[in-house]
Design a protein around this motif. Structure first.
Motif, PDB file in Angstrom:
ATOM      1  N   GLU A 145      13.058  49.340  39.971  1.00 18.87           N
ATOM      2  CA  GLU A 145      13.431  50.431  39.065  1.00 18.87           C
ATOM      3  C   GLU A 145      13.465  49.893  37.635  1.00 18.87           C
ATOM      4  O   GLU A 145      13.809  48.728  37.420  1.00 18.87           O
ATOM      5  CB  GLU A 145      14.831  50.932  39.464  1.00 18.87           C
ATOM      6  N   PHE A 146      13.088  50.756  36.695  1.00 16.60           N
ATOM      7  CA  PHE A 146      13.104  50.373  35.280  1.00 16.60           C
ATOM      8  C   PHE A 146      14.123  51.224  34.534  1.00 16.60           C
ATOM      9  O   PHE A 146      14.183  52.431  34.729  1.00 16.60           O
ATOM     10  CB  PHE A 146      11.708  50.551  34.673  1.00 16.60           C
ATOM     11  N   ARG A 147      14.905  50.574  33.696  1.00 14.54           N
ATOM     12  CA  ARG A 147      15.909  51.284  32.900  1.00 14.54           C
ATOM     13  C   ARG A 147      15.743  50.916  31.428  1.00 14.54           C
ATOM     14  O   ARG A 147      16.340  49.947  30.954  1.00 14.54           O
ATOM     15  CB  ARG A 147      17.315  50.896  33.359  1.00 14.54           C
ATOM     16  N   PRO A 148      14.928  51.711  30.706  1.00 19.07           N
ATOM     17  CA  PRO A 148      14.803  51.445  29.270  1.00 19.07           C
ATOM     18  C   PRO A 148      16.124  51.711  28.568  1.00 19.07           C
ATOM     19  O   PRO A 148      16.784  52.706  28.846  1.00 19.07           O
ATOM     20  CB  PRO A 148      13.728  52.439  28.812  1.00 19.07           C
ATOM     21  N   ALA A 149      16.512  50.826  27.687  1.00 19.82           N
ATOM     22  CA  ALA A 149      17.730  51.015  26.896  1.00 19.82           C
ATOM     23  C   ALA A 149      17.354  50.874  25.434  1.00 19.82           C
ATOM     24  O   ALA A 149      16.267  50.397  25.102  1.00 19.82           O
ATOM     25  CB  ALA A 149      18.766  49.968  27.279  1.00 19.82           C
ATOM     26  N   SER A 150      18.224  51.320  24.559  1.00 21.10           N
ATOM     27  CA  SER A 150      17.938  51.098  23.135  1.00 21.10           C
ATOM     28  C   SER A 150      19.248  51.028  22.367  1.00 21.10           C
ATOM     29  O   SER A 150      20.289  51.391  22.876  1.00 21.10           O
ATOM     30  CB  SER A 150      17.064  52.199  22.568  1.00 21.10           C
TER      31      SER A 150
END
Lengths: 176, 122
Positions: free
Chosen positions: B117-122
């Protein structure tokens, strides 16, 4: 007034030692950021520089002049072209230049660098299933993540050069 | 699980909950052969994860730079984790272009099995 093409010209001769790569990556990135004012370009061209130097040090041969790196820009119509070149000595019997030319042709055989990169990642994954193999991602990463066109040549017998070129739109400041 | 310190790279292992092992990547991964150090460490991580039924969360938000050999090592981890049915999540800073390009590309290994799973954060 239009900027002069020599707003950016850096030439370095680096001993072929692994520990020198990261300081040069940072220096190239800072020069790019200082002249072109972009953190994305700083990171991208820093990465390009590091990948090209890694190849030069892995596959080159000893040379009293070390590995030569040239970072420069030229004006192409209403865009700037930033060119990063790495020149290193190779054994006269080395097949590395041919291998690089073949790899660049392989990248160009895809419609986009992104497609080539995905294909290269998949190959690495499949090799991992077989428990081994080198990555071979460096050049295709330069094309995809660095947004650069690649070519290579032999400027003199026993030497090879790899050039990474990327186009940068002119800023308003450039055009005033 | 112990931290890994190798050259300019530090991977900090943190277990805040009983089911998640976080691996925080800090600094730079620029070794000539990162697989030589990362592969044995990942093997230990996977063994612990299997024994304790943990999800591994890889956090790259604070990583400054990695070389392409490190990407190869991460792909090997993805492959090995899947073969052992260990769930991986990858968190990155999508506001940093190089991270977005690098980790978005790795979505090619999401196969609908819920193990990556990928969890882009910023």
């Amino acid at each position: 007034m239009m900027n002069d093409a020599r707003d950016l010209y850096v030439e370095l001769h680096i001993p072929p030692e692994w520990s020198r790569i990261d300081p040069v990556r940072q220096a190239v990135g800072l020069c790019v950021a200082a002249v072109l004012g972009s953190e994305d370009l700083r990171d991208a061209l820093g990465m390009v520089c590091a990948e090209l130097l890694e190849n030069a040090i892995k596959y080159g041969t000893s040379d009293p002049h070390g590995v030569r790196l040239v970072l420069q820009q030229s004006i192409q119509g209403n865009q700037k072209e930033v060119i990063l070149s790495v020149i290193n000595a190779v054994e006269r019997t080395s097949h590395h230049l041919t291998a690089l030319q073949q790899r660049i042709e392989w990248i160009r055989s895809y419609k986009t660098p992104a497609e080539a990169y995905m294909a290269a990642l998949t190959m690495v994954y499949e090799r991992a299933e077989d428990h081994g193999g080198e990555g071979g991602l460096g050049l295709v990463r330069i094309a995809y993540e660095g947004g650069c066109q690649l070519d290579c040549d032999s400027p003199a017998e026993g030497y090879m050069a790899v050039h990474a070129r990327c186009l940068v739109p002119m800023s308003d400041r450039d055009l005033t | 699980m112990e931290d890994l310190i190798a050259g300019d790279l530090k991977i900090q292992a943190i277990q805040r909950t009983p089911t998640i092992l976080e691996l925080l990547w800090l600094g730079k991964s620029n070794a000539r052969n990162p697989t030589a150090v990362l592969s044995p460490y990942f093997s230990q991580v996977l063994t612990v994860a299997m024994e304790q039924k943990l999800t591994i969360e890889l956090h790259f938000e604070r990583l400054e730079h990695f070389n392409s050999s490190t990407i190869t090592a991460i792909i090997q981890l993805i492959q090995e984790a899947r073969s052992k049915a260990v769930k991986l999540t990858i968190t990155f800073d999508q506001g940093i272009k190089w991270q977005k390009l690098s980790f978005d590309a790795l979505r090619v290994f999401s196969k609908g099995d819920g193990l990556l799973e990928f969890r882009p954060a910023s």
